[in-house]
Scaffold this motif. Structure first.
Motif, PDB file in Angstrom:
ATOM      1  N   LEU A   1     -10.553   4.784  -0.569  1.00  0.00           N
ATOM      2  CA  LEU A   1      -9.547   4.151  -1.368  1.00  0.00           C
ATOM      3  C   LEU A   1      -9.588   2.573  -1.042  1.00  0.00           C
ATOM      4  O   LEU A   1      -9.905   2.282   0.446  1.00  0.00           O
ATOM      5  N   VAL A   2      -9.182   1.776  -1.792  1.00  0.00           N
ATOM      6  CA  VAL A   2      -9.054   0.424  -1.906  1.00  0.00           C
ATOM      7  C   VAL A   2      -7.945  -0.414  -2.068  1.00  0.00           C
ATOM      8  O   VAL A   2      -7.456   0.108  -3.148  1.00  0.00           O
TER       9      VAL A   2
ATOM     10  N   GLY B   1       0.634  -1.125   0.094  1.00  0.00           N
ATOM     11  CA  GLY B   1      -0.013   0.120   0.046  1.00  0.00           C
ATOM     12  C   GLY B   1       0.857   1.222  -0.006  1.00  0.00           C
ATOM     13  O   GLY B   1       0.251   2.278   0.374  1.00  0.00           O
ATOM     14  N   HIS B   2       2.032   1.143  -0.569  1.00  0.00           N
ATOM     15  CA  HIS B   2       2.918   2.463  -0.420  1.00  0.00           C
ATOM     16  C   HIS B   2       2.374   3.412  -1.291  1.00  0.00           C
ATOM     17  O   HIS B   2       2.213   4.723  -0.805  1.00  0.00           O
ATOM     18  N   GLN B   3       1.764   3.214  -2.429  1.00  0.00           N
ATOM     19  CA  GLN B   3       1.156   4.163  -3.387  1.00  0.00           C
ATOM     20  C   GLN B   3      -0.179   4.642  -2.752  1.00  0.00           C
ATOM     21  O   GLN B   3      -0.244   6.063  -2.682  1.00  0.00           O
TER      22      GLN B   3
ATOM     23  N   VAL C   1      -7.593   3.550   4.226  1.00  0.00           N
ATOM     24  CA  VAL C   1      -7.796   2.500   3.181  1.00  0.00           C
ATOM     25  C   VAL C   1      -8.117   1.245   3.588  1.00  0.00           C
ATOM     26  O   VAL C   1      -7.900   0.590   4.328  1.00  0.00           O
ATOM     27  N   SER C   2      -9.154   0.860   2.566  1.00  0.00           N
ATOM     28  CA  SER C   2      -9.830  -0.451   2.802  1.00  0.00           C
ATOM     29  C   SER C   2      -8.923  -1.679   2.352  1.00  0.00           C
ATOM     30  O   SER C   2      -8.359  -1.385   1.172  1.00  0.00           O
TER      31      SER C   2
ATOM     32  N   GLY D   1      -2.990   9.109  -0.512  1.00  0.00           N
ATOM     33  CA  GLY D   1      -3.794   9.757   0.759  1.00  0.00           C
ATOM     34  C   GLY D   1      -3.329  11.019   1.505  1.00  0.00           C
ATOM     35  O   GLY D   1      -3.869  11.844   1.818  1.00  0.00           O
ATOM     36  N   GLN D   2      -1.809  10.813   1.456  1.00  0.00           N
ATOM     37  CA  GLN D   2      -1.200  12.119   2.137  1.00  0.00           C
ATOM     38  C   GLN D   2      -1.355  13.505   1.121  1.00  0.00           C
ATOM     39  O   GLN D   2      -1.284  14.236   1.648  1.00  0.00           O
TER      40      GLN D   2
END
Length: 385
Positions: free
Chosen positions: A250-251, A233-235, A267-268, A240-241
């Motif tokens: 976001l999923v 989930g780095h991207q 993030v889901s 989100g930042q």
């Protein structure tokens, strides 16, 4: 000669990344033009030796030791630290210095240089270990593999140089998961190339993201962004930042083993195999970063079709990958193309090939947002026909 070198240094200091790549390409071409046959052959022979010696340096913490010292270190001091014999270490250090990987200060005394710090970093260590331990055995089987297969292009993932090298029937990615000594450097290498630079100047994403209210997402609200095959989930985190208002919309999707116990605020997390039906209906964006180049057209088409089947009329697929020029591609990307082919059956694609792939999945290329010109990295925007 010194004046010419100084001019090149000055030019490189003020150049952007694309220009620096052009300078490197020009210097490389000039060097090859003025080398004799023997020098050329010796250069290629040396290229086979440099990586295993650097790999040894990583194993004995040689680069980290030099990088952490504020003064030059003698061979005997390094031998005490690395636990290698002074006699062997002297030969290795001399070789590395002759290749500008470390700096020879005086007889049997060495210190770090720019390249030393690269190989002392976690990113550098991971890339060398992944390249030497995983890719090098695969590349060594390529001549025999292509002779065996009558020199045909690879269009399927069922039998690859990877399978021949590691004597397995598993897919490349399934095999990596079962071999943590290879999977960990692979994951670190992939993480090291993550970033949010793809969002810079990307008006389509920016416009749509700014439309999203800052209020919490409702239970039936449309998903804004699906990070398909997004690893840890780095991207998603970086996105989100940049746009805090899209959090909760976001999923992140990846295989169960990858997302197990993973938690990211806003993030889901969803276990999903992108060769199966896409579970998120009508999202605004479906994002695939460095996914499509891992697969030949046959498999890549299926990945896209699974997403296309659930897209709304205004949904878009964002493919974050390389878009090669039709001629004059840099060696880094042509190398990546062949390495991907041998390891997982993948390929780097030109604009024409991206258009062909999109068409095969019932989609069209609507836009190509280039953001790193030197490596042809871009976001290919796909829409329903």
């Amino acid at each position: 000669m010194d004046a010419i070198v100084a001019q090149i240094h000055d030019l490189a200091k003020s150049a952007d990344e694309a220009t620096r790549m052009e300078i490197q390409r020009a210097l490389r071409q000039v060097q090859q033009e003025y080398q004799g046959p023997k020098e050329i052959l010796m250069d290629f022979a040396n290229s086979a030796l440099i990586m295993p010696i650097i790999r040894i340096g990583i194993d004995i913490n040689l680069f980290r030791t030099l990088a952490s010292s504020t003064e030059p270190l003698t061979v005997h001091r390094l031998a005490e630290t690395t636990h290698a014999s002074a006699e062997l270490l002297e030969r290795i250090l001399r070789y590395l210095a002759s290749n500008n990987v470390i700096k020879e200060v005086e007889c049997n005394k060495y210190q770090a240089c720019n390249l030393t710090f690269v190989f002392a970093s976690e990113k550098g260590e991971a890339m060398i270990c992944h390249g030497f331990d995983f890719h090098a055995p695969i590349l060594r089987t390529m001549p025999e593999y292509f002779k065996e297969t009558s020199y045909q292009n690879i269009t399927s993932t069922k039998y690859l140089p990877f399978h021949k090298s590691f004597n397995t029937d598993l897919s490349c990615f399934d095999w990596l998961v079962q071999h943590p000594e290879h999977f960990v450097p692979f994951q670190k290498t992939m993480t090291s190339i993550e970033g949010s630079e793809w969002t810079e100047g990307f008006e389509l994403l920016d416009t749509e993201a700014k439309k999203i209210p800052s209020t919490p997402a409702g239970p039936s609200e449309r998903v804004f962004f699906v990070d398909v095959g997004g690893g840890h989930g780095h991207q998603s985190v970086l996105l989100g930042q940049k746009y805090p208002n899209i959090l909760g919309r976001l999923v992140l999707q990846d295989l169960p083993t990858t997302v197990k116990d993973l938690q990211i605020e806003g993030v889901s997390i969803q276990a999903h195999n992108f060769f199966e039906k896409q579970p998120v209906q009508d999202a605004k964006f479906y994002y695939l970063r460095r996914i499509m180049h891992d697969w030949p057209d046959q498999d890549a088409t299926k990945i896209l079709q699974n997403i296309a089947a659930v897209m709304a009329y205004d949904s878009r697929i964002l493919i974050d990958d390389a878009v090669l020029p039709n001629t004059g591609a840099v060696w880094q990307e042509t190398m990546a193309d062949l390495a991907l082919m041998a390891s997982c059956g993948g390929m780097e694609r030109t604009t024409r090939q991206w258009e062909y792939l999109a068409d095969s999945a019932g989609l069209k290329v609507e836009q190509i947002h280039s953001y790193v010109a030197s490596t042809y990295t871009a976001v290919v925007v796909l829409a329903l026909k």
